[in-house]
Design a protein around this motif. Structure first.
Motif, PDB file in Angstrom:
ATOM      1  N   ARG A 134       0.831  -1.209   0.000  1.00 16.32           N
ATOM      2  CA  ARG A 134       0.000   0.000   0.000  1.00 16.32           C
ATOM      3  C   ARG A 134       0.868   1.261   0.000  1.00 16.32           C
ATOM      4  O   ARG A 134       1.900   1.318   0.668  1.00 16.32           O
ATOM      5  CB  ARG A 134      -0.905   0.007   1.235  1.00 16.32           C
ATOM      6  N   GLU A 135       0.426   2.251  -0.748  1.00 16.71           N
ATOM      7  CA  GLU A 135       1.112   3.549  -0.768  1.00 16.71           C
ATOM      8  C   GLU A 135       0.267   4.631  -0.117  1.00 16.71           C
ATOM      9  O   GLU A 135       0.686   5.785  -0.022  1.00 16.71           O
ATOM     10  CB  GLU A 135       1.450   3.933  -2.217  1.00 16.71           C
ATOM     11  N   LEU A 136      -0.954   4.263   0.274  1.00 19.81           N
ATOM     12  CA  LEU A 136      -1.861   5.227   0.900  1.00 19.81           C
ATOM     13  C   LEU A 136      -2.526   4.552   2.095  1.00 19.81           C
ATOM     14  O   LEU A 136      -2.622   3.321   2.136  1.00 19.81           O
ATOM     15  CB  LEU A 136      -2.935   5.670  -0.110  1.00 19.81           C
ATOM     16  N   PRO A 137      -2.997   5.347   3.069  1.00 18.70           N
ATOM     17  CA  PRO A 137      -3.633   4.737   4.253  1.00 18.70           C
ATOM     18  C   PRO A 137      -5.033   4.221   3.944  1.00 18.70           C
ATOM     19  O   PRO A 137      -6.024   4.830   4.298  1.00 18.70           O
ATOM     20  CB  PRO A 137      -3.655   5.899   5.257  1.00 18.70           C
ATOM     21  N   ILE A 138      -5.094   3.110   3.233  1.00 17.44           N
ATOM     22  CA  ILE A 138      -6.375   2.524   2.835  1.00 17.44           C
ATOM     23  C   ILE A 138      -6.361   1.051   3.234  1.00 17.44           C
ATOM     24  O   ILE A 138      -5.349   0.360   3.039  1.00 17.44           O
ATOM     25  CB  ILE A 138      -6.565   2.690   1.308  1.00 17.44           C
ATOM     26  N   ARG A 139      -7.472   0.578   3.833  1.00 11.32           N
ATOM     27  CA  ARG A 139      -7.529  -0.844   4.174  1.00 11.32           C
ATOM     28  C   ARG A 139      -8.885  -1.419   3.766  1.00 11.32           C
ATOM     29  O   ARG A 139      -9.894  -0.712   3.793  1.00 11.32           O
ATOM     30  CB  ARG A 139      -7.311  -1.059   5.683  1.00 11.32           C
ATOM     31  N   PRO A 140      -8.892  -2.700   3.416  1.00 12.33           N
ATOM     32  CA  PRO A 140     -10.155  -3.315   2.994  1.00 12.33           C
ATOM     33  C   PRO A 140     -11.002  -3.742   4.191  1.00 12.33           C
ATOM     34  O   PRO A 140     -10.474  -4.024   5.265  1.00 12.33           O
ATOM     35  CB  PRO A 140      -9.686  -4.537   2.210  1.00 12.33           C
ATOM     36  N   ASP A 141     -12.336  -3.755   4.004  1.00 14.51           N
ATOM     37  CA  ASP A 141     -13.245  -4.247   5.044  1.00 14.51           C
ATOM     38  C   ASP A 141     -13.510  -5.734   4.880  1.00 14.51           C
ATOM     39  O   ASP A 141     -13.751  -6.436   5.845  1.00 14.51           O
ATOM     40  CB  ASP A 141     -14.575  -3.489   4.962  1.00 14.51           C
ATOM     41  N   PHE A 142     -13.517  -6.193   3.630  1.00 17.60           N
ATOM     42  CA  PHE A 142     -13.778  -7.604   3.354  1.00 17.60           C
ATOM     43  C   PHE A 142     -12.709  -8.094   2.372  1.00 17.60           C
ATOM     44  O   PHE A 142     -12.497  -7.477   1.337  1.00 17.60           O
ATOM     45  CB  PHE A 142     -15.164  -7.788   2.719  1.00 17.60           C
ATOM     46  N   VAL A 143     -12.050  -9.212   2.742  1.00 14.11           N
ATOM     47  CA  VAL A 143     -10.946  -9.702   1.898  1.00 14.11           C
ATOM     48  C   VAL A 143     -11.170 -11.172   1.563  1.00 14.11           C
ATOM     49  O   VAL A 143     -11.467 -11.978   2.438  1.00 14.11           O
ATOM     50  CB  VAL A 143      -9.594  -9.573   2.647  1.00 14.11           C
ATOM     51  N   GLY A 144     -11.041 -11.507   0.292  1.00 16.60           N
ATOM     52  CA  GLY A 144     -11.115 -12.906  -0.115  1.00 16.60           C
ATOM     53  C   GLY A 144      -9.890 -13.644   0.374  1.00 16.60           C
ATOM     54  O   GLY A 144      -9.981 -14.671   1.031  1.00 16.60           O
ATOM     55  N   LYS A 145      -8.715 -13.114   0.073  1.00 13.50           N
ATOM     56  CA  LYS A 145      -7.472 -13.768   0.490  1.00 13.50           C
ATOM     57  C   LYS A 145      -6.341 -12.757   0.536  1.00 13.50           C
ATOM     58  O   LYS A 145      -6.222 -11.914  -0.358  1.00 13.50           O
ATOM     59  CB  LYS A 145      -7.124 -14.881  -0.501  1.00 13.50           C
ATOM     60  N   ASN A 146      -5.553 -12.835   1.605  1.00 14.94           N
ATOM     61  CA  ASN A 146      -4.323 -12.038   1.656  1.00 14.94           C
ATOM     62  C   ASN A 146      -3.233 -12.811   0.956  1.00 14.94           C
ATOM     63  O   ASN A 146      -2.965 -13.968   1.278  1.00 14.94           O
ATOM     64  CB  ASN A 146      -3.916 -11.784   3.109  1.00 14.94           C
ATOM     65  N   LEU A 147      -2.614 -12.176  -0.021  1.00 15.49           N
ATOM     66  CA  LEU A 147      -1.659 -12.882  -0.857  1.00 15.49           C
ATOM     67  C   LEU A 147      -0.365 -12.073  -0.932  1.00 15.49           C
ATOM     68  O   LEU A 147      -0.289 -11.094  -1.654  1.00 15.49           O
ATOM     69  CB  LEU A 147      -2.269 -13.036  -2.262  1.00 15.49           C
ATOM     70  N   PRO A 148       0.661 -12.523  -0.151  1.00 15.74           N
ATOM     71  CA  PRO A 148       1.921 -11.773  -0.196  1.00 15.74           C
ATOM     72  C   PRO A 148       2.541 -11.871  -1.593  1.00 15.74           C
ATOM     73  O   PRO A 148       2.578 -12.947  -2.180  1.00 15.74           O
ATOM     74  CB  PRO A 148       2.805 -12.485   0.837  1.00 15.74           C
ATOM     75  N   THR A 149       2.979 -10.755  -2.117  1.00 17.09           N
ATOM     76  CA  THR A 149       3.567 -10.736  -3.461  1.00 17.09           C
ATOM     77  C   THR A 149       4.811  -9.854  -3.474  1.00 17.09           C
ATOM     78  O   THR A 149       5.039  -9.077  -2.555  1.00 17.09           O
ATOM     79  CB  THR A 149       2.598 -10.108  -4.488  1.00 17.09           C
ATOM     80  N   ARG A 150       5.574 -10.014  -4.531  1.00 17.43           N
ATOM     81  CA  ARG A 150       6.608  -9.027  -4.797  1.00 17.43           C
ATOM     82  C   ARG A 150       5.963  -7.893  -5.588  1.00 17.43           C
ATOM     83  O   ARG A 150       4.967  -8.098  -6.284  1.00 17.43           O
ATOM     84  CB  ARG A 150       7.728  -9.643  -5.649  1.00 17.43           C
ATOM     85  N   ARG A 151       6.572  -6.747  -5.508  1.00 18.68           N
ATOM     86  CA  ARG A 151       6.017  -5.600  -6.224  1.00 18.68           C
ATOM     87  C   ARG A 151       5.924  -5.822  -7.725  1.00 18.68           C
ATOM     88  O   ARG A 151       5.030  -5.323  -8.402  1.00 18.68           O
ATOM     89  CB  ARG A 151       6.886  -4.357  -5.982  1.00 18.68           C
ATOM     90  N   ASP A 152       6.912  -6.578  -8.235  1.00 15.58           N
ATOM     91  CA  ASP A 152       6.971  -6.699  -9.698  1.00 15.58           C
ATOM     92  C   ASP A 152       6.154  -7.875 -10.227  1.00 15.58           C
ATOM     93  O   ASP A 152       6.185  -8.172 -11.407  1.00 15.58           O
ATOM     94  CB  ASP A 152       8.436  -6.798 -10.165  1.00 15.58           C
ATOM     95  N   GLU A 153       5.415  -8.545  -9.311  1.00 20.51           N
ATOM     96  CA  GLU A 153       4.549  -9.613  -9.800  1.00 20.51           C
ATOM     97  C   GLU A 153       3.195  -9.036 -10.195  1.00 20.51           C
ATOM     98  O   GLU A 153       2.844  -7.925  -9.825  1.00 20.51           O
ATOM     99  CB  GLU A 153       4.355 -10.670  -8.700  1.00 20.51           C
ATOM    100  N   LEU A 154       2.448  -9.840 -10.943  1.00 21.45           N
ATOM    101  CA  LEU A 154       1.136  -9.400 -11.374  1.00 21.45           C
ATOM    102  C   LEU A 154       0.118 -10.420 -10.892  1.00 21.45           C
ATOM    103  O   LEU A 154       0.296 -11.616 -11.081  1.00 21.45           O
ATOM    104  CB  LEU A 154       1.103  -9.311 -12.901  1.00 21.45           C
ATOM    105  N   VAL A 155      -0.935  -9.943 -10.243  1.00 20.05           N
ATOM    106  CA  VAL A 155      -1.965 -10.860  -9.765  1.00 20.05           C
ATOM    107  C   VAL A 155      -3.163 -10.769 -10.695  1.00 20.05           C
ATOM    108  O   VAL A 155      -3.642  -9.689 -11.010  1.00 20.05           O
ATOM    109  CB  VAL A 155      -2.391 -10.503  -8.328  1.00 20.05           C
ATOM    110  N   ASP A 156      -3.596 -11.925 -11.125  1.00 22.06           N
ATOM    111  CA  ASP A 156      -4.648 -11.970 -12.118  1.00 22.06           C
ATOM    112  C   ASP A 156      -5.861 -12.696 -11.545  1.00 22.06           C
ATOM    113  O   ASP A 156      -5.753 -13.852 -11.129  1.00 22.06           O
ATOM    114  CB  ASP A 156      -4.104 -12.715 -13.347  1.00 22.06           C
ATOM    115  N   VAL A 157      -6.995 -12.024 -11.476  1.00 24.10           N
ATOM    116  CA  VAL A 157      -8.228 -12.670 -11.023  1.00 24.10           C
ATOM    117  C   VAL A 157      -9.140 -12.803 -12.231  1.00 24.10           C
ATOM    118  O   VAL A 157      -9.456 -11.817 -12.883  1.00 24.10           O
ATOM    119  CB  VAL A 157      -8.933 -11.848  -9.929  1.00 24.10           C
TER     120      VAL A 157
END
Lengths: 327, 182
Positions: free
Chosen positions: B131-154
């Motif tokens: 995160r680059e801003l103080p924003i957090r989710p209320d409902f999360v499907g899954k927390n998925l640790p990633t590297r910055r340079d990876e791409l997550v595809d849903v």
């Protein structure tokens, strides 16, 4: 708009036109909101630089710029230092030096906006140059037509106008609107017929990809859209038409003619309309007439043009651009 | 996550939305263009299935509100459609992946132009961090640790992590452009 200016419909090509229309869909949604404003162009300055009179084009551009949160400046020839003898070049370079990001230029001479574009770093939009072009008018006409045809058919607006038959009627020879419209309608696949007395039609239409006719009634039976042009009264003085009455009788949408029109025929006009000459009140105020929609859509389409030029075009402030300019 | 995992996560989120808001009375679901729209539609369907609630569903394109508008080409993918005035409503904002938070920041500004919502809650399928801003989710499907340079595809095929450069090459996008956002 591959480059950083919009001088002619030819600058856009089919792909560019479609792009502007799609972007304008989003801005039309913005315009419908209670707060019809987005922060997209915060910090940018848009100057309208008009050396010729205008009501709707200038107001439309200024509204568009404001709805994008840009600042606006207004230059009017009559109240400027032009009257003290300042040249066109010095005038626009002065504006440029104030850090204007876009200049909306209208001038009585064909090619003036192109010349201005060579002198300034700002992006230049042609808002009508002599008898040459008026590209944003043609874009808003395409948008309006596409919207009207889609809403009648109850579908989402199509990308193009293929299969649509359009008659452009009146003083085609002297009309910058007609020139831009022919290019834009053609690029989107519509078939265009120019209608008017031989004196008001271009000497040659070779390469235009249009049909030409002198018989309005014959053409009316075959087209989906009639696009009327304003008859400039000075044409009468130039003896290009015998009289306003006769012109109206042969090439105007008179009351008589209006009553014979097929119900699905659409009527457009770039404004200002001269009622009683090219269009009768009964036609101008009927639901088939899209003039009000044209004006309303003008704001959304000009938002799209400004947004594209100021965010998607070449980086105006880059050194690269500077070099290209002075070259 | 495979498609079933995504479905189960979405069912759980639907229950959480109902629980948090004591039903779906004032709720409006708004999907973020483009990845959040399909998820928003599925969430609305689930809310109907579980609670019999008819929840309005909108879609939001934040292109005109982005903070990188003059840094790279930004263009809307689709027209925004918010079906109701948001004043007094609870907006559940739905996106596929939460990353820097900049899209959500833009979305909060955009929502404000459609009325003054009583509350805005954020539902995401994947929270990948960074995160680059103080924003957090209320409902999360899954927390998925990633590297910055990876791409997550849903997608309908589930959730996948790819190598960003490879993916971008597939999509014919210049990699540098996506360095600092999604």
């Amino acid at each position: 708009m591959s480059g950083r200016d919009l001088l002619s419909i030819a600058d856009l090509g089919r792909e560019g036109i479609v792009d502007v229309l799609k972007l304008a869909d989003s801005f039309a949604e913005v315009s419908e909101r209670e707060i019809p404003k987005v922060p997209a162009l915060r910090g940018k300055t848009v100057a309208t630089v008009f050396f010729e009179s205008s009501t709707r084009t200038r107001l439309s551009f200024e509204t568009a710029a404001k709805r994008l949160s840009a600042d606006t400046m207004t230059f009017t020839a009559a109240t400027s230092s032009l009257s003290k003898g300042e040249s066109l070049r010095d005038t626009v370079e002065t504006l440029d030096a104030m850090g204007v990001d876009a200049m909306i230029v209208r001038h009585a001479c064909a090619g003036a906006p192109k010349q201005v574009a060579r002198w300034v770093r700002a992006a230049v939009v042609n808002a009508g140059d002599g008898q040459h072009e008026h590209p944003t008018q043609a874009l808003l006409d395409c948008f309006t037509l596409r919207e009207a045809l889609a809403s009648r058919a109850g579908v989402e607006p199509a990308d193009d106008l293929s299969g649509v038959r359009i008659a452009i009627v009146g003083d085609v020879a002297h009309s910058r609107v007609a020139r831009s419209c022919v290019l834009a309608y053609g690029a989107l696949g519509a078939s265009v017929t120019l209608v008017g007395p031989p004196t008001l039609l271009p000497a040659t239409t070779a390469g235009w990809g249009v049909e030409v006719s002198n018989d309005l009634d014959e053409v009316l039976a075959e087209v989906d859209v009639v696009y009327l042009l304003r008859l400039q009264s000075e044409r009468l003085e130039e003896s290009l038409i015998p009289s306003l009455g006769e012109y109206s009788e042969r090439y105007g949408l008179t009351r008589d003619r209006a009553r014979r029109l097929r119900p699905e025929l659409l009527v457009m006009h770039p404004g200002p309309m001269i009622r009683g000459v090219e269009i009768d009140d009964e036609v101008a105020d009927s639901p088939r007439c899209l003039v009000t929609r044209q004006v309303r859509n003008g704001v959304a389409v000009r938002m799209a043009v400004l947004f594209r030029l100021l965010t998607l075009g070449d980086r105006k402030a880059s050194d690269d651009g500077q070099e290209r300019r002075s070259a | 996550m495979d498609p079933d995992d995504v479905r189960r996560a979405l069912v759980r989120i639907a229950h959480e939305v109902l629980e948090r808001n004591h039903g779906a009375g004032d709720v409006v679901v708004v999907g973020l263009q483009s990845g959040g729209v399909a998820l928003a539609e599925r969430l609305v369907q689930l809310l109907a299935d579980i609670d019999g609630a008819e929840v309005p569903c909108g879609k939001l394109d934040v292109a005109f509100y982005r903070d990188d508008i003059s840094i790279r080409p930004v263009s809307p993918e689709e027209v925004t459609r918010i079906p109701v005035d948001l004043t007094g409503r609870v907006v559940v904002l739905v996106d596929d992946v939460l990353f820097t938070g900049r899209t959500v920041r833009a979305a909060l500004d955009a929502l404000g132009d459609h009325g003054r919502a009583r509350a805005v809650q954020l539902a995401v399928m994947i929270d990948r961090g960074h995160r680059e801003l103080p924003i957090r989710p209320d409902f999360v499907g899954k927390n998925l640790p990633t590297r910055r340079d990876e791409l997550v595809d849903v997608s309908e095929a589930g959730v996948a992590i790819g190598d960003m450069v490879e993916r971008l090459a597939e999509r014919d996008v210049a990699p540098v452009d996506l360095e600092d956002g999604r």
